[in-house]
Design a protein around this motif. Structure first.
Motif, mmCIF file in Angstrom:
data_model
loop_
_atom_site.group_PDB
_atom_site.id
_atom_site.type_symbol
_atom_site.label_atom_id
_atom_site.label_comp_id
_atom_site.label_asym_id
_atom_site.label_seq_id
_atom_site.Cartn_x
_atom_site.Cartn_y
_atom_site.Cartn_z
ATOM 1 N N TYR A 45 0.810 -1.218 0.000
ATOM 2 C CA TYR A 45 0.000 0.000 0.000
ATOM 3 C C TYR A 45 0.847 1.274 0.000
ATOM 4 O O TYR A 45 0.550 2.217 -0.745
ATOM 5 C CB TYR A 45 -0.960 -0.004 1.199
ATOM 6 C CG TYR A 45 -2.149 -0.915 0.980
ATOM 7 C CD1 TYR A 45 -3.302 -0.445 0.363
ATOM 8 C CD2 TYR A 45 -2.105 -2.246 1.373
ATOM 9 C CE1 TYR A 45 -4.387 -1.284 0.143
ATOM 10 C CE2 TYR A 45 -3.181 -3.087 1.167
ATOM 11 C CZ TYR A 45 -4.321 -2.607 0.545
ATOM 12 O OH TYR A 45 -5.386 -3.443 0.330
ATOM 13 N N LEU A 46 1.879 1.317 0.823
ATOM 14 C CA LEU A 46 2.727 2.513 0.831
ATOM 15 C C LEU A 46 3.356 2.806 -0.533
ATOM 16 O O LEU A 46 3.408 3.971 -0.956
ATOM 17 C CB LEU A 46 3.809 2.375 1.900
ATOM 18 C CG LEU A 46 3.368 2.574 3.353
ATOM 19 C CD1 LEU A 46 4.563 2.451 4.293
ATOM 20 C CD2 LEU A 46 2.700 3.928 3.542
ATOM 21 N N PRO A 47 3.846 1.785 -1.264
ATOM 22 C CA PRO A 47 4.432 2.080 -2.583
ATOM 23 C C PRO A 47 3.449 2.638 -3.597
ATOM 24 O O PRO A 47 3.869 3.140 -4.642
ATOM 25 C CB PRO A 47 4.952 0.696 -3.040
ATOM 26 C CG PRO A 47 5.173 -0.070 -1.789
ATOM 27 C CD PRO A 47 4.069 0.378 -0.872
ATOM 28 N N MET A 48 2.135 2.555 -3.308
ATOM 29 C CA MET A 48 1.155 3.092 -4.258
ATOM 30 C C MET A 48 1.308 4.595 -4.454
ATOM 31 O O MET A 48 0.862 5.138 -5.471
ATOM 32 C CB MET A 48 -0.269 2.790 -3.777
ATOM 33 C CG MET A 48 -0.697 1.360 -3.969
ATOM 34 S SD MET A 48 -2.422 1.113 -3.500
ATOM 35 C CE MET A 48 -2.576 -0.658 -3.734
ATOM 36 N N SER A 49 1.943 5.256 -3.501
ATOM 37 C CA SER A 49 2.165 6.696 -3.666
ATOM 38 C C SER A 49 3.046 6.981 -4.876
ATOM 39 O O SER A 49 2.991 8.060 -5.464
ATOM 40 C CB SER A 49 2.808 7.273 -2.404
ATOM 41 O OG SER A 49 4.065 6.638 -2.143
ATOM 42 N N GLY A 50 3.850 5.995 -5.284
ATOM 43 C CA GLY A 50 4.711 6.176 -6.448
ATOM 44 C C GLY A 50 3.972 6.207 -7.767
ATOM 45 O O GLY A 50 4.565 6.499 -8.816
ATOM 46 N N VAL A 51 2.651 5.920 -7.754
ATOM 47 C CA VAL A 51 1.851 5.959 -8.987
ATOM 48 C C VAL A 51 1.895 7.357 -9.603
ATOM 49 O O VAL A 51 1.748 7.510 -10.826
ATOM 50 C CB VAL A 51 0.398 5.536 -8.677
ATOM 51 C CG1 VAL A 51 -0.534 5.851 -9.838
ATOM 52 C CG2 VAL A 51 0.352 4.046 -8.360
ATOM 53 N N ILE A 52 2.128 8.371 -8.791
ATOM 54 C CA ILE A 52 2.172 9.743 -9.309
ATOM 55 C C ILE A 52 3.258 9.916 -10.368
ATOM 56 O O ILE A 52 3.171 10.790 -11.236
ATOM 57 C CB ILE A 52 2.382 10.746 -8.143
ATOM 58 C CG1 ILE A 52 2.098 12.170 -8.611
ATOM 59 C CG2 ILE A 52 3.795 10.621 -7.576
ATOM 60 C CD1 ILE A 52 2.138 13.194 -7.502
ATOM 61 N N MET A 53 4.278 9.051 -10.347
ATOM 62 C CA MET A 53 5.355 9.148 -11.343
ATOM 63 C C MET A 53 4.848 8.950 -12.763
ATOM 64 O O MET A 53 5.444 9.441 -13.725
ATOM 65 C CB MET A 53 6.447 8.123 -11.047
ATOM 66 C CG MET A 53 7.295 8.433 -9.843
ATOM 67 S SD MET A 53 8.750 7.361 -9.736
ATOM 68 C CE MET A 53 7.988 5.773 -9.427
ATOM 69 N N ALA A 54 3.733 8.210 -12.925
ATOM 70 C CA ALA A 54 3.184 7.968 -14.256
ATOM 71 C C ALA A 54 2.701 9.260 -14.913
ATOM 72 O O ALA A 54 2.558 9.319 -16.141
ATOM 73 C CB ALA A 54 2.040 6.966 -14.180
ATOM 74 N N PHE A 55 2.470 10.297 -14.117
ATOM 75 C CA PHE A 55 1.965 11.573 -14.637
ATOM 76 C C PHE A 55 3.021 12.679 -14.537
ATOM 77 O O PHE A 55 2.699 13.854 -14.667
ATOM 78 C CB PHE A 55 0.705 11.980 -13.860
ATOM 79 C CG PHE A 55 -0.341 10.900 -13.820
ATOM 80 C CD1 PHE A 55 -1.214 10.734 -14.888
ATOM 81 C CD2 PHE A 55 -0.424 10.034 -12.735
ATOM 82 C CE1 PHE A 55 -2.174 9.729 -14.864
ATOM 83 C CE2 PHE A 55 -1.384 9.032 -12.697
ATOM 84 C CZ PHE A 55 -2.255 8.873 -13.766
ATOM 85 N N GLN A 56 4.263 12.293 -14.295
ATOM 86 C CA GLN A 56 5.357 13.252 -14.180
ATOM 87 C C GLN A 56 6.532 12.830 -15.059
ATOM 88 O O GLN A 56 6.612 11.683 -15.506
ATOM 89 C CB GLN A 56 5.866 13.329 -12.734
ATOM 90 C CG GLN A 56 4.876 13.798 -11.712
ATOM 91 C CD GLN A 56 5.458 13.756 -10.299
ATOM 92 O OE1 GLN A 56 6.212 12.849 -9.966
ATOM 93 N NE2 GLN A 56 5.115 14.747 -9.487
ATOM 94 N N ASP A 57 7.420 13.758 -15.331
ATOM 95 C CA ASP A 57 8.763 13.425 -15.818
ATOM 96 C C ASP A 57 9.636 13.320 -14.580
ATOM 97 O O ASP A 57 10.340 14.265 -14.202
ATOM 98 C CB ASP A 57 9.286 14.509 -16.784
ATOM 99 C CG ASP A 57 8.899 14.223 -18.215
ATOM 100 O OD1 ASP A 57 8.664 13.036 -18.544
ATOM 101 O OD2 ASP A 57 8.806 15.175 -19.008
ATOM 102 N N TYR A 58 9.566 12.179 -13.947
ATOM 103 C CA TYR A 58 10.166 12.028 -12.624
ATOM 104 C C TYR A 58 11.693 12.044 -12.693
ATOM 105 O O TYR A 58 12.311 11.374 -13.520
ATOM 106 C CB TYR A 58 9.703 10.722 -11.989
ATOM 107 C CG TYR A 58 10.334 10.443 -10.650
ATOM 108 C CD1 TYR A 58 9.914 11.110 -9.510
ATOM 109 C CD2 TYR A 58 11.375 9.511 -10.549
ATOM 110 C CE1 TYR A 58 10.496 10.856 -8.281
ATOM 111 C CE2 TYR A 58 11.956 9.254 -9.317
ATOM 112 C CZ TYR A 58 11.516 9.935 -8.194
ATOM 113 O OH TYR A 58 12.100 9.681 -6.982
ATOM 114 N N LYS A 59 12.276 12.851 -11.813
ATOM 115 C CA LYS A 59 13.725 12.894 -11.637
ATOM 116 C C LYS A 59 14.015 12.592 -10.166
ATOM 117 O O LYS A 59 13.454 13.230 -9.268
ATOM 118 C CB LYS A 59 14.291 14.274 -11.996
ATOM 119 C CG LYS A 59 13.927 14.757 -13.400
ATOM 120 C CD LYS A 59 14.572 13.901 -14.472
ATOM 121 C CE LYS A 59 14.232 14.441 -15.864
ATOM 122 N NZ LYS A 59 14.753 13.554 -16.942
#
Length: 317
Positions: A45-59
């Motif tokens: 559940y905690l790693p689900m916060s990383g889903v936001i990377m799908a909508f970013q150019d994550y660095k």
């Protein structure tokens, strides 16, 4: 009158004690489950916060807060990417073939095992076919690589005993790789579903067979008119629940057996996400692909449970 009053008082005290005891027992059970719940929460559940990377150019240097937001850019690129369509097709080929084979073969094998009358041999056979289920694909991958190599035992038998002109490149030829992946998975896992079908067979009312014997039905007719119809509900349940795994082609298996020369025929969504995300550093694109797969799987799981409830009366909640 006094006796009735005393009896009522004792009954009331017993009920109160039972209620208190009843409230204590579930909390003890909940505490026993707590470690497993914490593990699921931390790693699922905690790693689900990383889903936001799908909508970013994550660095990584900027983090979630400062990485630029790009909306559906990665999803658009994903659907325009011909290679993504290719690996989606590979995933569907692998997963659907495994689902069908892991239903048909265990079903037929369970019917055959059910006809064995020697209980010692029957139990030994069940153990042997179920044993590979407990082996990891890391172990089996190494064994298969040695067995199926061009100088391995299998190719030596094919060339020296059966007269094959040249060895088969099982793990280097795309067509043979697909066949190897499908049948090695069936060999490893069909014992699990066989146990499920055998358990269902054990629940069939013996009176049905006795009545059929009185009417003169042969073993074949008993199988066709009693055994198979009795297994249809559990077959529907297993089939519909497997629907949720249509996009899961078993990362562990493919990752331990594939190589760059057969990416076109052997690459699947999970191995593609692994290479793009962890090896190439394309975190946002890999997250978008993985999120797309997860959403489709969620929809399929919901559909499969509704179908299982509708056609077989199966439900968890």
């Amino acid at each position: 009158m006094e006796q009735l009053t005393l009896k009522d008082a004792n009954l009331g005290a017993a009920r109160k004690a039972g209620k208190k005891k009843g409230y204590r027992v579930p909390w003890v059970l909940h505490l026993m489950v707590l470690p497993a719940v914490l593990l699921v929460f931390v790693f699922s559940y905690l790693p689900m916060s990383g889903v936001i990377m799908a909508f970013q150019d994550y660095k990584a240097s900027l983090g979630f807060a400062d990485s630029p937001f790009v909306g559906l850019k990665h999803f658009k690129y994903m659907f325009e990417n011909d290679y993504f369509m290719k690996i989606t097709g590979n995933t569907l080929i692998f997963a659907c073939s495994k689902i069908v084979m892991n239903l048909v073969i265990p079903f037929g094998f369970a019917l055959l095992v059910n006809e064995v009358r020697n209980m010692g041999f029957k139990r030994s056979l069940q153990t042997l076919v179920y044993l590979p289920h407990f082996l990891s694909w890391v172990t089996l991958g190494g064994i298969l690589i040695d067995l199926l190599a061009q100088t391995g035992i299998v190719n030596q038998l094919l060339t020296n005993v059966f007269g094959l002109s040249k060895p088969i490149f099982f793990l280097g030829d795309g067509t043979w790789f697909r066949i190897t992946i499908i049948f090695s998975d069936v060999w490893k896992e069909f014992g699990f579903n066989t146990i499920i079908f055998l358990a269902a067979l054990a629940g069939i009312n013996p009176a049905l067979y006795e009545a059929a014997e009185v009417d003169g039905a042969t073993r074949l007719k008993q199988t066709l008119h009693i055994t198979i119809p009795s297994l249809v509900p559990i077959l529907i349940v297993v089939a519909t629940l497997a629907l949720g795994n249509v996009l899961n082609a078993n990362f562990d298996q493919v990752f331990n057996l594939y190589s760059p020369m057969i990416y076109q025929q052997g690459d699947i969504i999970d191995t593609f996400v692994y290479r793009e995300g962890l090896l190439s550093g394309q975190f946002s694109f890999a997250t978008a692909v993985s999120l797309f797969k997860s959403m489709i799987s969620l929809v399929l799981i919901v559909i499969s449970y509704r179908l299982a409830y509708k056609y077989a009366g199966y439900r968890i909640f």
